[in-house]
Design a protein around this motif. Structure first.
Motif, mmCIF file in Angstrom:
data_model
loop_
_atom_site.group_PDB
_atom_site.id
_atom_site.type_symbol
_atom_site.label_atom_id
_atom_site.label_comp_id
_atom_site.label_asym_id
_atom_site.label_seq_id
_atom_site.Cartn_x
_atom_site.Cartn_y
_atom_site.Cartn_z
ATOM 1 N N UNK A 77 -13.601 5.674 -5.675
ATOM 2 C CA UNK A 77 -13.824 4.645 -4.657
ATOM 3 C C UNK A 77 -12.824 3.502 -4.833
ATOM 4 N N UNK A 78 -12.634 3.070 -6.081
ATOM 5 C CA UNK A 78 -11.683 1.981 -6.358
ATOM 6 C C UNK A 78 -10.268 2.405 -5.977
ATOM 7 N N UNK A 79 -9.863 3.607 -6.370
ATOM 8 C CA UNK A 79 -8.514 4.089 -6.043
ATOM 9 C C UNK A 79 -8.339 4.248 -4.540
ATOM 10 N N UNK A 80 -9.306 4.917 -3.894
ATOM 11 C CA UNK A 80 -9.195 5.190 -2.456
ATOM 12 C C UNK A 80 -9.129 3.907 -1.631
ATOM 13 N N UNK A 81 -9.768 2.855 -2.117
ATOM 14 C CA UNK A 81 -9.804 1.598 -1.368
ATOM 15 C C UNK A 81 -8.804 0.561 -1.899
ATOM 16 N N UNK A 82 -7.915 1.008 -2.784
ATOM 17 C CA UNK A 82 -6.878 0.113 -3.346
ATOM 18 C C UNK A 82 -7.457 -1.134 -3.985
ATOM 19 N N UNK A 83 -8.528 -0.958 -4.717
ATOM 20 C CA UNK A 83 -9.149 -2.100 -5.384
ATOM 21 C C UNK A 83 -8.665 -2.124 -6.838
ATOM 22 N N UNK A 84 -7.773 -3.064 -7.114
ATOM 23 C CA UNK A 84 -7.219 -3.191 -8.460
ATOM 24 C C UNK A 84 -7.986 -4.190 -9.308
ATOM 25 N N UNK A 85 -8.806 -4.981 -8.619
ATOM 26 C CA UNK A 85 -9.534 -6.043 -9.304
ATOM 27 C C UNK A 85 -10.830 -6.262 -8.527
#
Ligand code: ZN
Length: 148
Positions: free
Chosen positions: A32-40
């Motif tokens: 989910x973090x990778x797919x949504x480009x959530x680095x922080x």
């Protein structure tokens, strides 16, 4: 210094939703973090699991002891964060589980926790373009946030 020098973040967006039954909780959070480009970010959630695996960090041995719960339990709370480790978004989460007697157990979320229901809230944060990075700290044996 063990903590970033600029600890102030802005909320970019808030994502809320549900994970499918049967998925692996930690793996799905990472995807989910990778797919949504959530680095922080900040991760929260409630729900229930079919089974769970958590870790207890042995500070002398510098490794996680694995604890398995082989039945259905409530997710009373999951809380965690997203930062960068080895160039990719990395989810660090802790979970509190409740059994049918109302007793609580918990620990560091590991692979092997199978979702029955999971409702998440993810706050995507930014720090003026700066990222929050993890690197190995030899003293603890853990990947901790580095100062930048
Ligand atoms: Zn942990």
């Amino acid at each position: 210094m063990a903590f970033p020098e600029k600890p102030c973040f802005d909320i970019e967006r808030v994502l809320m939703g549900r994970f499918p039954s049967g998925c692996d909780l930690l793996r799905t959070l990472s995807e989910f973090a990778s797919d949504n480009d959530i680095n922080c970010g900040v991760v929260m959630g409630i729900g229930a699991v079919k089974k769970a695996c958590v870790g207890f960090y042995d500070q002398m041995r510098k490794r996680y002891e694995r604890i398995e719960f082989c039945g259905e339990m409530e997710i009373l709370n999951l809380t965690g964060n997203i930062s960068i480790k080895d160039g990719k978004p990395f989810v660090h989460a802790h979970i509190i589980l409740g059994d049918r007697m109302g007793r609580s157990f918990g620990g560091h979320l590991l692979d092997g926790t199978e979702v029955f229901v999971f409702e998440y809230k993810v706050f995507q944060l930014n720090r003026g373009g700066g990222t929050l990075q993890r690197e190995l700290e030899k003293e603890s044996g853990l990947y901790l946030w580095k100062a930048d």
